[in-house]
Design a protein around this motif. Structure first.
Motif, mmCIF file in Angstrom:
data_model
loop_
_atom_site.group_PDB
_atom_site.id
_atom_site.type_symbol
_atom_site.label_atom_id
_atom_site.label_comp_id
_atom_site.label_asym_id
_atom_site.label_seq_id
_atom_site.Cartn_x
_atom_site.Cartn_y
_atom_site.Cartn_z
ATOM 1 N N LYS A 456 86.824 -14.538 5.374
ATOM 2 C CA LYS A 456 85.803 -15.269 6.135
ATOM 3 C C LYS A 456 84.900 -16.114 5.241
ATOM 4 N N ASN A 457 84.981 -15.869 3.936
ATOM 5 C CA ASN A 457 84.108 -16.534 2.968
ATOM 6 C C ASN A 457 82.635 -16.369 3.364
ATOM 7 N N ILE A 458 82.235 -15.123 3.548
ATOM 8 C CA ILE A 458 80.846 -14.811 3.887
ATOM 9 C C ILE A 458 80.327 -13.703 2.975
ATOM 10 N N ILE A 459 79.006 -13.714 2.753
ATOM 11 C CA ILE A 459 78.333 -12.619 2.061
ATOM 12 C C ILE A 459 77.321 -12.009 3.025
ATOM 13 N N VAL A 460 77.203 -10.686 2.964
ATOM 14 C CA VAL A 460 76.350 -9.966 3.910
ATOM 15 C C VAL A 460 75.436 -9.006 3.154
ATOM 16 N N PHE A 461 74.144 -9.078 3.473
ATOM 17 C CA PHE A 461 73.143 -8.211 2.837
ATOM 18 C C PHE A 461 72.358 -7.475 3.924
ATOM 19 N N PRO A 462 72.774 -6.243 4.247
ATOM 20 C CA PRO A 462 72.048 -5.470 5.262
ATOM 21 C C PRO A 462 70.605 -5.186 4.834
ATOM 22 N N ALA A 463 69.733 -4.995 5.818
ATOM 23 C CA ALA A 463 68.308 -4.779 5.570
ATOM 24 C C ALA A 463 68.056 -3.613 4.621
ATOM 25 N N ALA A 464 68.889 -2.575 4.706
ATOM 26 C CA ALA A 464 68.612 -1.331 3.989
ATOM 27 C C ALA A 464 68.573 -1.489 2.479
ATOM 28 N N ILE A 465 69.321 -2.444 1.933
ATOM 29 C CA ILE A 465 69.356 -2.586 0.478
ATOM 30 C C ILE A 465 68.234 -3.491 -0.031
ATOM 31 N N LEU A 466 67.537 -4.134 0.900
ATOM 32 C CA LEU A 466 66.533 -5.122 0.515
ATOM 33 C C LEU A 466 65.167 -4.476 0.329
ATOM 34 N N GLN A 467 65.091 -3.498 -0.564
ATOM 35 C CA GLN A 467 63.864 -2.789 -0.886
ATOM 36 C C GLN A 467 63.956 -2.252 -2.312
ATOM 37 N N ALA A 468 62.834 -1.739 -2.812
ATOM 38 C CA ALA A 468 62.789 -1.240 -4.199
ATOM 39 C C ALA A 468 63.790 -0.101 -4.385
ATOM 40 N N PRO A 469 64.447 -0.003 -5.569
ATOM 41 C CA PRO A 469 64.189 -0.788 -6.783
ATOM 42 C C PRO A 469 64.895 -2.152 -6.819
ATOM 43 N N PHE A 470 65.649 -2.466 -5.759
ATOM 44 C CA PHE A 470 66.376 -3.736 -5.758
ATOM 45 C C PHE A 470 65.427 -4.921 -5.566
ATOM 46 N N TYR A 471 64.473 -4.735 -4.643
ATOM 47 C CA TYR A 471 63.590 -5.847 -4.301
ATOM 48 C C TYR A 471 62.267 -5.310 -3.791
ATOM 49 N N SER A 472 61.179 -5.832 -4.325
ATOM 50 C CA SER A 472 59.848 -5.457 -3.853
ATOM 51 C C SER A 472 58.837 -6.490 -4.315
ATOM 52 N N LEU A 473 57.884 -6.785 -3.458
ATOM 53 C CA LEU A 473 56.799 -7.688 -3.829
ATOM 54 C C LEU A 473 55.886 -7.044 -4.863
ATOM 55 N N ASP A 474 55.989 -5.711 -5.000
ATOM 56 C CA ASP A 474 55.122 -4.978 -5.928
ATOM 57 C C ASP A 474 55.692 -4.883 -7.336
ATOM 58 N N GLN A 475 56.912 -5.418 -7.553
ATOM 59 C CA GLN A 475 57.466 -5.401 -8.901
ATOM 60 C C GLN A 475 57.644 -6.836 -9.393
ATOM 61 N N PRO A 476 57.658 -7.041 -10.712
ATOM 62 C CA PRO A 476 57.750 -8.396 -11.256
ATOM 63 C C PRO A 476 58.950 -9.165 -10.700
ATOM 64 N N GLU A 477 58.771 -10.469 -10.570
ATOM 65 C CA GLU A 477 59.841 -11.305 -10.035
ATOM 66 C C GLU A 477 61.106 -11.184 -10.878
ATOM 67 N N SER A 478 60.934 -11.070 -12.185
ATOM 68 C CA SER A 478 62.104 -10.922 -13.056
ATOM 69 C C SER A 478 62.846 -9.624 -12.774
ATOM 70 N N ALA A 479 62.102 -8.568 -12.418
ATOM 71 C CA ALA A 479 62.728 -7.300 -12.040
ATOM 72 C C ALA A 479 63.514 -7.463 -10.749
ATOM 73 N N ASN A 480 62.980 -8.243 -9.805
ATOM 74 C CA ASN A 480 63.703 -8.510 -8.563
ATOM 75 C C ASN A 480 65.014 -9.245 -8.838
ATOM 76 N N TYR A 481 64.990 -10.173 -9.788
ATOM 77 C CA TYR A 481 66.227 -10.874 -10.140
ATOM 78 C C TYR A 481 67.232 -9.919 -10.792
ATOM 79 N N GLY A 482 66.740 -8.961 -11.599
ATOM 80 C CA GLY A 482 67.630 -7.969 -12.207
ATOM 81 C C GLY A 482 68.148 -6.963 -11.208
ATOM 82 N N GLY A 483 67.491 -6.882 -10.043
ATOM 83 C CA GLY A 483 67.919 -5.982 -8.977
ATOM 84 C C GLY A 483 68.673 -6.735 -7.897
ATOM 85 N N ILE A 484 67.939 -7.151 -6.845
ATOM 86 C CA ILE A 484 68.612 -7.774 -5.698
ATOM 87 C C ILE A 484 69.216 -9.123 -6.065
#
Length: 642
Positions: A456-484
């Motif tokens: 299908k040539n699609i990528i899917v990111f369910p809501a559940a993975i979109l949180q710390a330690p992968f992604y959080s407004l409370d962690q540095p932006e560079s950390a977010n890039y190293g995670g999510i």
């Protein structure tokens, strides 16, 4: 767990990157008795389970109101899965009609007479049929045929020198024999049924694909006409069954395991009929034991716990939630996504994915080993990449068809499961030869994972993975890039790994590479295989061929995310790399580690963290790693593909 709770051993970063970041956590981490692992991914799973179990209980009590008709049906089913007294009283009784249906088969003709309904009912068959986008015309759904699953995790477990099987098979046999005795079969009959089933499974094993073989998508596409497929066996009318299932005879059926069908006639002989029938009984009783009484559930999980190293069975309340939420997975995912993620976050993360796509486009544009023609096609594929974030815009219509027959109307947990399975199978087969629904989600929003679908040539990111330690407004932006960010770019990279690269922008199996580009890519892929192959881990060794596609995606994801981090206004590569190491934090049982080493297309988590960073030049300058340090890798050994 926060970074402050578990300090990083900075001197050790040069010698053991993963342990330096996660060592203090590993020392104190305890694997729950009903788990095979704990860590970054599993912590999120546990938190989401607690949240949704609490909400399910409040929905049940009336404290929460169902926000949709589908959620109301989930509530009804959850009421039934948590009625432990009724389930214990019923015991095996709800399954008896299904077991009797198998027992009443006297010959292949009896199965032939009901083969299409047998398949729709979800009963075991010595082959598998299903739908997926046509690999040569990905806009239309095609029929696929493959071999059945085995009792053991992989065909390699049936090899004479497989030590794990010497422990696991006796556990499987003992557990299954006990289940049949609990179901009212005599000790002798139970023993004979299981022996016959295992013998039939052993006959299947040589001709199905191993995990390593199945990981090579280039060998999946083997189209056959109905007549060709029908010649696989003279005891079952595959053409008629297929005609009844999809309403016509397809011009082609895509056979993913041709060796299996070439040998099917030798499997389905008159002398093997009893073996096959007992194999069906074992598959059925094992498969549905979790929907019966708690004694059946706990007993039926014995082999699985041995396989994964879990010390105890999941408690019955959580198991009841898993049974109900697993049946209504998209319904629960939709509820979770809307309540705990929301449209605003969905838009924000979607923008982040688009940013990562732009970074990837820039990397392709500046690529120094692709020819211009191949580069243009790669960018075209990237530009048509579908992106799905958070949760679906619309719930799958399938769940409108799920109507629970409650206990007062004679329904049981199992009778509803059987009804739902038949409805779902009918719904699936009705899509044959119809347009592919590219936006249809195959993973619920409460799943801590992400995926790329090459057809299908699609990528899917369910809501559940979109949180710390992968992604959080409370962690540095560079950390977010190293995670999510790295996870997002990982999924994008799958479009250009050794499997994804075989498919064009529409999801068609189509060679869009020049010969010289493909040969160069193959050499780079082999370097990735060599980098991981044979690394000692958990008493075994990593299989570089099995894990190559995920390793290519990890490498591309990390490299691309690093560029995005460096483009930020205030980049911090220390935060970038250390959060990459943190997201792979995992402590697992030896049994589970050995299982993953045998069948998982991903490299072990510690190696995903530590090996990939050594391929990036900035890792060495960020941590002042020199040739005197254990984390050092000579420049000519560093693998950089994307």
């Amino acid at each position: 767990m926060t970074k402050k709770d578990f300090p990083i051993n900075k001197p050790e970063l040069k010698d053991d990157f993963y342990d330096a970041i996660n060592g203090s956590w590993i020392k104190q981490a305890t694997i729950p008795s009903d788990h095979s692992s704990t860590g970054g991914f599993m912590d999120l799973v546990d938190d989401i389970d607690k949240t949704l179990m609490k909400d399910s209980a409040e929905l049940q009590s009336g404290k929460l109101n169902a926000t949709s008709p589908e959620l109301e049906e989930y509530k009804k089913f959850y009421n039934m899965t948590t009625n432990f007294k009724k389930r214990d009283e019923d015991g095996v009784k709800p399954l008896k009609p299904v077991l009797d249906r198998i027992t009443n088969l006297d010959n292949y003709d009896d199965l032939n007479d009901q083969l299409s309904d047998w398949i729709l009912s979800g009963l075991p068959t010595p082959f598998s049929l299903g739908l997926d986008p046509d690999m040569k015309n990905a806009k239309v759904n095609a029929l696929f045929a493959s071999g059945p699953s085995l009792f053991m995790p992989d065909k390699t477990y049936y090899e004479k020198d497989n030590e794990a099987a010497k422990t696991l098979m006796p556990i499987f046999i003992k557990m299954t024999t006990k289940l049949f005795e609990m179901a009212g079969y005599s000790e002798e009959d139970s023993k004979n049924i299981v022996e016959n089933a295992v013998e039939f499974d052993r006959l299947i094993a040589p001709n199905v694909k191993s995990a390593e073989e199945a990981a090579d998508y280039s060998k999946m596409y083997n189209p056959e006409s109905p007549d060709q497929l029908a010649k696989s066996t003279n005891v079952l009318n595959l053409k008629e069954a297929i005609n009844q299932l999809v309403g016509a005879l397809p011009e082609k059926i895509i056979v993913t395991e041709p060796q299996f069908f070439e040998n099917l006639s030798e499997l389905l002989t008159s002398s093997h009929f009893k073996l096959m029938k007992d194999w069906m009984l074992v598959k059925t009783l094992n498969g549905y034991s979790g929907a019966l009484s708690d004694e059946f559930r706990v007993t039926g999980g014995t082999y699985s716990r041995a396989l994964s190293g879990k010390k105890e069975a999941t408690n019955k309340k959580k198991a009841a939630y898993y049974l109900a939420s697993g049946t209504f997975d998209q319904v629960i995912g939709d509820y979770y996504g809307k309540k705990y993620f929301g449209e605003k976050a969905k838009d924000d993360v979607h923008q982040m994915v688009n940013n990562m796509i732009n970074v990837y486009k820039n990397r392709l544009t500046n690529n120094d080993w692709l020819s211009e023609d191949t580069k243009k096609m790669a960018i075209k594929k990237l530009s048509t990449l579908g992106v799905q974030v958070g949760y679906p815009d619309e719930l799958d219509p399938l769940y409108k068809k799920f109507h629970v027959t409650e206990e007062k109307d004679g329904g049981t947990v199992l009778s509803n499961l059987l009804d739902f399975e038949k409805i779902a199978n009918q719904y699936e087969f009705s899509k044959w030869n119809k347009p592919v629904e590219r936006e249809r989600w195959e993973m619920s929003a409460n799943t801590v994972n992400a995926y790329y679908h090459p057809f299908k040539n699609i990528i899917v990111f369910p809501a559940a993975i979109l949180q710390a330690p992968f992604y959080s407004l409370d962690q540095p932006e560079s950390a977010n890039y190293g995670g999510i960010g790295a996870v997002m770019a990982h999924e994008i990279s799958h479009a250009f790994d050794n499997n994804g690269s075989l498919f064009d922008q529409y999801g068609n199996l189509n060679n869009w590479w020049t010969k010289s580009d493909h040969e160069h890519f193959a050499k780079l892929a082999q370097k990735m295989i060599d980098e991981f192959n044979g690394i000692p881990f958990a008493g075994g060794k990593v299989n570089g061929k099995l894990t190559v596609s995920e390793n290519i995606a990890d490498a591309g994801g990390l490299s691309c995310a690093e560029e995005a981090a460096k483009n930020d206004t205030d980049p911090d590569l220390y935060q970038f790399f250390t959060n990459w190491g943190r997201i792979w934090r995992m402590k697992a049982t030896p049994e589970y580690q050995n299982l993953l080493l045998s069948i998982d297309v991903h490299a072990p988590s510690p190696l995903r963290a530590s090996v990939q960073v050594k391929n990036l030049d900035d890792f060495y300058t960020t941590f002042d790693v020199t040739s005197e340090d254990k984390m050092y890798l000579k420049p000519d050994k560093r693998v950089q593909i994307w």
